[in-house]
Write a protein that holds these residues in place. Structure first.
Motif, PDB file in Angstrom:
ATOM      1  N   ARG A 708       9.841   3.341 -13.419  1.00 21.99           N
ATOM      2  CA  ARG A 708       8.478   2.873 -13.138  1.00 21.99           C
ATOM      3  C   ARG A 708       8.277   2.982 -11.635  1.00 21.99           C
ATOM      4  N   LYS A 709       7.415   3.891 -11.220  1.00 24.09           N
ATOM      5  CA  LYS A 709       7.291   4.194  -9.802  1.00 24.09           C
ATOM      6  C   LYS A 709       5.843   4.544  -9.475  1.00 24.09           C
ATOM      7  N   VAL A 710       5.367   4.086  -8.327  1.00 24.88           N
ATOM      8  CA  VAL A 710       4.061   4.490  -7.795  1.00 24.88           C
ATOM      9  C   VAL A 710       4.238   4.753  -6.306  1.00 24.88           C
ATOM     10  N   GLY A 711       3.436   5.643  -5.773  1.00 27.87           N
ATOM     11  CA  GLY A 711       3.562   5.993  -4.366  1.00 27.87           C
ATOM     12  C   GLY A 711       2.228   6.113  -3.678  1.00 27.87           C
ATOM     13  N   GLY A 712       2.303   6.381  -2.368  1.00 26.79           N
ATOM     14  CA  GLY A 712       1.093   6.567  -1.585  1.00 26.79           C
ATOM     15  C   GLY A 712       0.480   5.286  -1.089  1.00 26.79           C
ATOM     16  N   PHE A 713       1.317   4.266  -0.787  1.00 25.82           N
ATOM     17  CA  PHE A 713       0.818   2.975  -0.316  1.00 25.82           C
ATOM     18  C   PHE A 713       1.056   2.846   1.189  1.00 25.82           C
ATOM     19  N   LYS A 714       0.026   2.404   1.899  1.00 31.80           N
ATOM     20  CA  LYS A 714       0.117   2.213   3.343  1.00 31.80           C
ATOM     21  C   LYS A 714       0.558   0.783   3.645  1.00 31.80           C
ATOM     22  N   VAL A 715       1.536   0.633   4.522  1.00 37.22           N
ATOM     23  CA  VAL A 715       2.043  -0.685   4.891  1.00 37.22           C
ATOM     24  C   VAL A 715       1.039  -1.388   5.800  1.00 37.22           C
ATOM     25  N   VAL A 716       0.686  -2.622   5.422  1.00 36.74           N
ATOM     26  CA  VAL A 716      -0.256  -3.446   6.190  1.00 36.74           C
ATOM     27  C   VAL A 716       0.413  -4.779   6.491  1.00 36.74           C
ATOM     28  N   ALA A 717       0.456  -5.166   7.747  1.00 41.06           N
ATOM     29  CA  ALA A 717       1.041  -6.459   8.128  1.00 41.06           C
ATOM     30  C   ALA A 717       0.110  -7.585   7.700  1.00 41.06           C
ATOM     31  N   TYR A 718       0.709  -8.641   7.126  1.00 38.68           N
ATOM     32  CA  TYR A 718      -0.109  -9.740   6.614  1.00 38.68           C
ATOM     33  C   TYR A 718       0.717 -11.023   6.624  1.00 38.68           C
ATOM     34  N   ASP A 719       0.028 -12.148   6.608  1.00 41.79           N
ATOM     35  CA  ASP A 719       0.678 -13.462   6.596  1.00 41.79           C
ATOM     36  C   ASP A 719       1.108 -13.782   5.165  1.00 41.79           C
ATOM     37  N   ILE A 720       2.331 -13.385   4.835  1.00 38.57           N
ATOM     38  CA  ILE A 720       2.890 -13.542   3.503  1.00 38.57           C
ATOM     39  C   ILE A 720       4.380 -13.812   3.692  1.00 38.57           C
ATOM     40  N   PRO A 721       5.023 -14.642   2.882  1.00 41.13           N
ATOM     41  CA  PRO A 721       6.443 -14.934   3.098  1.00 41.13           C
ATOM     42  C   PRO A 721       7.295 -13.664   3.117  1.00 41.13           C
ATOM     43  N   PRO A 722       8.244 -13.583   4.027  1.00 42.63           N
ATOM     44  CA  PRO A 722       9.164 -12.436   4.034  1.00 42.63           C
ATOM     45  C   PRO A 722       9.856 -12.295   2.680  1.00 42.63           C
ATOM     46  N   GLY A 723       9.972 -11.062   2.225  1.00 48.32           N
ATOM     47  CA  GLY A 723      10.570 -10.803   0.915  1.00 48.32           C
ATOM     48  C   GLY A 723       9.550 -10.672  -0.189  1.00 48.32           C
ATOM     49  N   ASP A 724       8.348 -11.197   0.036  1.00 50.87           N
ATOM     50  CA  ASP A 724       7.250 -11.041  -0.916  1.00 50.87           C
ATOM     51  C   ASP A 724       6.308  -9.957  -0.412  1.00 50.87           C
ATOM     52  N   VAL A 725       5.753  -9.179  -1.335  1.00 55.48           N
ATOM     53  CA  VAL A 725       4.762  -8.165  -0.991  1.00 55.48           C
ATOM     54  C   VAL A 725       3.630  -8.248  -2.011  1.00 55.48           C
ATOM     55  N   ALA A 726       2.500  -7.652  -1.668  1.00 53.47           N
ATOM     56  CA  ALA A 726       1.339  -7.714  -2.556  1.00 53.47           C
ATOM     57  C   ALA A 726       0.577  -6.405  -2.507  1.00 53.47           C
ATOM     58  N   ALA A 727      -0.012  -6.030  -3.640  1.00 56.82           N
ATOM     59  CA  ALA A 727      -0.824  -4.815  -3.735  1.00 56.82           C
ATOM     60  C   ALA A 727      -1.820  -4.997  -4.870  1.00 56.82           C
ATOM     61  N   TYR A 728      -2.827  -4.146  -4.897  1.00 62.99           N
ATOM     62  CA  TYR A 728      -3.910  -4.295  -5.865  1.00 62.99           C
ATOM     63  C   TYR A 728      -3.530  -3.754  -7.241  1.00 62.99           C
ATOM     64  N   TYR A 729      -4.127  -4.374  -8.260  1.00 62.71           N
ATOM     65  CA  TYR A 729      -4.099  -3.785  -9.594  1.00 62.71           C
ATOM     66  C   TYR A 729      -5.474  -3.199  -9.862  1.00 62.71           C
ATOM     67  N   PRO A 730      -5.630  -2.210 -10.744  1.00 66.28           N
ATOM     68  CA  PRO A 730      -4.628  -1.699 -11.689  1.00 66.28           C
ATOM     69  C   PRO A 730      -3.665  -0.667 -11.113  1.00 66.28           C
ATOM     70  N   GLU A 731      -3.781  -0.364  -9.808  1.00 63.77           N
ATOM     71  CA  GLU A 731      -2.930   0.687  -9.243  1.00 63.77           C
ATOM     72  C   GLU A 731      -1.437   0.373  -9.394  1.00 63.77           C
ATOM     73  N   THR A 732      -1.062  -0.910  -9.371  1.00 70.29           N
ATOM     74  CA  THR A 732       0.354  -1.271  -9.473  1.00 70.29           C
ATOM     75  C   THR A 732       0.750  -1.772 -10.855  1.00 70.29           C
ATOM     76  N   ASN A 733      -0.163  -1.758 -11.817  1.00 65.55           N
ATOM     77  CA  ASN A 733       0.203  -2.164 -13.179  1.00 65.55           C
ATOM     78  C   ASN A 733       1.306  -1.298 -13.800  1.00 65.55           C
ATOM     79  N   PRO A 734       1.435  -0.009 -13.415  1.00 61.20           N
ATOM     80  CA  PRO A 734       2.548   0.766 -13.983  1.00 61.20           C
ATOM     81  C   PRO A 734       3.922   0.180 -13.663  1.00 61.20           C
TER      82      PRO A 734
END
Length: 766
Positions: A708-734
């Protein structure tokens, strides 16, 4: 379209919300109709907004928010998906288009049938469409080969007719959008207090001393909630927010309908305290709060005081306290702080606010419900409220905030794959027709049944399961495996092009449009998050004379399949009062349904737990005594990773409602013109040897051998706990494995996906 990352400095709401609303109102090329519609949204003799399920504030002339205005204007577009569009675009071509492109084409004009030989949809008459469905259903080997999916957009009337049809046919297969989001709330609350709904009303927010907000982003997902939070904060209510990301709507809010806040720099501070726990760490947070409260309670009793806990309430109304407190005492602060990501001091600050308040509301949304241990987390929240008797009194209680506008009502009127025996008994008695007793399929089970060939026909009353469900490629295979897929929809979406061997698209009316049956304008009903049931009557002219109401479409399918058994389906579709009479005769709380709808604002269904009537097997409210998870990511996955794991949560952008994408901006998070972004803490970016703006791919680490793999995501710095990441769905539902589900709820774990992140060369991005 300019792509940029520009941190947002203003409050939620304000001029940004007003200008965005204006663009949508005028962008549909029907500004007069849109303004008329907005003035009738959430009003008596108007329609219920097709957006969120937040309650209506009676007496307000403007009772809509930015995202509600988008939903209303999106529905009222003049654009149409005509037969000529389908003649121009083959199914194969449409499968290569984005979800944004599909929905932006406009309203579906007339029924369409997929011709596999030509690879194009072509027009079909309503009679022929119904006859085709009837033939397929009558040819099934068993009723359970039918899956009846529902969206929270459907009215009480359409949903009741839908479940009556399915059960009359012989199945309890009712996979529902609520299976994908809030199922854990219903399961946990039913176990604990006997009813799977929140215990508060909208007025309780005006009386609370403290409101604890867990795992939600009201600024984007239910903006009208910000009015209630703003008013509470101004009245001195302490608002304590726990959310993995810093969300502007929980920090500051400027009411676009307030001249003072629009014409001056003045805005409202929402949260008095804001904490960012790790993804999945909320249960540990609440456990820590209880551990601190228990220490203070013990100390107060030792000094001859009365303690913090409501012992009269506990003794009279609850069971299981001793086992629960033993579990609390056995939980170490080390485990609590490591799992929550918060310090003992931070958790004690939250506990102090709770201890100092006499009336407390705890509210939560999908940031809580989409984890493996979501049911246990909501039981833990309920434990906290039970300890201090924070149920059944003004200004206090439990408040799950539902997403779609009638997702709670659908469940109330029978969209449930595990109906109670009492409900089925009442249905059999009233309709003089046997009802199936075996449990049916929820959303995940339905997808698996389709994959296995154990289900053959899939009918969707609204929604977009191809984009909403987890494991996108598996879901697409499941739909393609169907003998027939039927999508009842307003607009084109991903589910229409992930079609079965035969496929139909049946265009329906929207919530804003007038529904004429037998020459009489009909109204439907919905239930909000606070168990208020009220009427909704569309005011706009339908987009096409070929579009039919959801109720009429369900009746047409039922008539083509079952004839006039056990009811005259077509007669019910011509007079919705008759449907409501059946609801009143079979569902408690709906007595004199039609009569009570005449009250402005509708009527309150009530909540048994708020009246201290515990509809549990032992007749008590029950403490849960689950231990904290051993780890938020199972050790078997950690061992298999062979790399630096992160925990991914999927979320909406601000220009999005569920799977509907209105635009490419996420204003409050500072993202413009793009959606393929990955939010990471700046320290985490450095730790991985990355830089902001780098391109990365994500792959899931799971216990099967599926890639299960998706690509083409740009890294954006944000106030989120280290080790956690976030991205939009449905692009990451796979990335969400189909069987990575919550214990006891089967809700996909879309907020806790173990992923590996690898740098990707820009040239490789598709």
């Amino acid at each position: 379209m300019t792509k940029k990352i520009k941190p947002y400095q203003g409050p939620a709401g304000g001029w940004g919300a007003l200008s965005s609303t204006t663009r949508f109102v005028f962008g549909s090329k029907q500004p007069a109709a849109n303004i008329r519609n907005l003035l009738r949204a959430n009003q008596v003799k108007g329609f219920d907004c097709p957006g969120c399920a937040w309650g209506d504030e009676q007496g307000k002339h403007f009772s809509f928010c930015e995202n509600g205005a988008k939903a209303i204007s999106w529905e009222a577009t003049t654009k149409r998906v005509t037969p000529a569009f389908f003649q121009q675009h083959s199914l194969s071509q449409l499968q290569r288009q984005s979800d944004y492109f599909l929905e932006y084409q406009g309203r579906i004009e007339q029924p369409m049938y997929l011709n596999r030989e030509t690879d194009h949809y072509q027009p079909i008459s309503w009679d022929d469409a119904f006859a085709l469905i009837g033939r397929h259903l009558q040819a099934l080997d068993h009723p359970d080969q039918l899956e009846l999916y529902t969206s929270g957009r459907a009215s009480n009337e359409a949903a009741y007719l839908y479940q009556l049809f399915g059960r009359s046919f012989g199945t309890n297969n009712f996979p529902d959008c609520s299976n994908l989001c809030h199922e854990a709330s219903g399961v946990a609350l039913t176990q604990a207090i006997g009813v799977g709904k929140g215990t508060v009303t909208l007025h309780d927010f005006e009386q609370a001393d403290a409101i604890f907000v867990f795992g939600q982003n009201p600024g984007t997902n239910h903006p009208r909630m910000l009015h209630s939070l703003r008013n509470a904060a101004r009245n001195g209510t302490a608002i304590v927010s726990f959310n993995n990301l810093k969300e502007r709507g929980l920090e500051r809010f400027a009411d676009p309908q307030s001249p003072l806040e629009m014409l001056t720099p003045k805005d409202s501070r929402i949260s008095s305290h804001y904490f960012c726990p790790r993804l999945g760490g909320d249960m540990a947070v609440v456990r820590g709060m209880v551990k601190q409260l228990l220490a203070w309670d013990t100390a107060a009793l030792a000094e001859g005081g009365v303690g913090l806990f409501d012992r009269d309430f506990i003794a009279t109304h609850t069971q299981g306290l001793e086992d629960y407190l033993n579990q609390v005492q056995a939980t170490s602060w080390t485990q609590i702080t490591e799992q929550s990501g918060l310090s003992q001091e931070q958790i004690s600050q939250a506990a102090r606010v709770y201890a100092d308040a006499s009336k407390v509301i705890v509210t939560w949304a999908m940031g809580i419900t989409q984890h493996k241990h979501s049911v246990a987390t909501i039981r833990e929240i309920t434990n906290l409220q039970l300890l201090c008797g924070q149920l059944g009194k003004p200004g206090a209680g439990l408040c799950p905030v539902r997403g779609h506008s009638n997702v709670q009502g659908n469940r109330t009127v029978g969209i449930n794959e595990r109906p109670s025996a009492a409900f089925l008994d009442q249905m059999e008695q009233h309709f003089k027709h046997p009802m199936p007793r075996q449990p049916g399929h929820n959303a995940v089970a339905a997808i698996q049944a389709l994959l296995d060939g154990n289900a053959k026909v899939f009918i969707a009353l609204g929604g977009n399961i191809a984009a909403a469900a987890p494991d996108t490629l598996a879901t697409a295979r499941a739909l393609a495996n169907c003998e027939l897929t039927v999508q009842i929809s307003t607009k084109l979406n991903r589910s229409h092009i992930m079609a079965g061997k035969q496929a139909l698209i049946l265009p329906c009316l929207g919530r804003t449009e007038q529904d004429m049956q037998a020459g009489v304008s009909q109204f439907i009903t919905v239930e909000d998050s606070f168990s208020m049931v009220h009427a909704s009557e569309g005011v706009g002219k339908p987009n096409s004379p070929q579009q039919r109401s959801e109720t009429a479409i369900v009746a047409g399918i039922a008539h083509a399949t079952l004839g006039s058994q056990p009811v005259d389906w077509l007669a019910l579709s011509q007079d919705y009062n008759l449907i409501r009479d059946h609801i009143a005769a079979t569902l408690p709380g709906f007595e004199r349904f039609n009569e009570r709808l005449m009250q402005p604002g509708g009527f309150y269904l009530g909540n048994s737990a708020a009246r201290y009537q515990w509809q549990t097997p032992n007749g008590k409210a029950n403490f849960g005594a689950a231990p904290l998870p051993e780890s938020l990511i199972p050790q078997a996955i950690t061992a298999k990773a062979q790399g630096l794991l992160s925990t991914l949560q999927t979320l909406r952008s601000h220009d999005q409602y569920n799977t509907t994408i209105y635009g490419m901006d996420d204003r409050y998070r500072g993202v413009y013109g793009q959606r393929m972004v990955l939010f990471m803490h700046p320290d985490e970016i450095k730790r991985r040897g990355l830089q902001e703006g780098d391109w990365v791919e994500l792959s899931t680490v799971w216990l099967d051998d599926v890639e299960r793999k998706v690509g083409g995501f740009k890294v954006v710095a944000y106030d989120i706990p280290p080790g956690d990441v976030a991205a939009y769905y449905p692009e990451t539902n796979p990335l969400v494995p189909l069987h990575s589900v919550g214990d006891g709820s089967d809700t996909p774990t879309s907020k806790s996906i173990p992923v590996l992140i690898r740098k990707q060369q820009a040239a490789r991005i598709i």
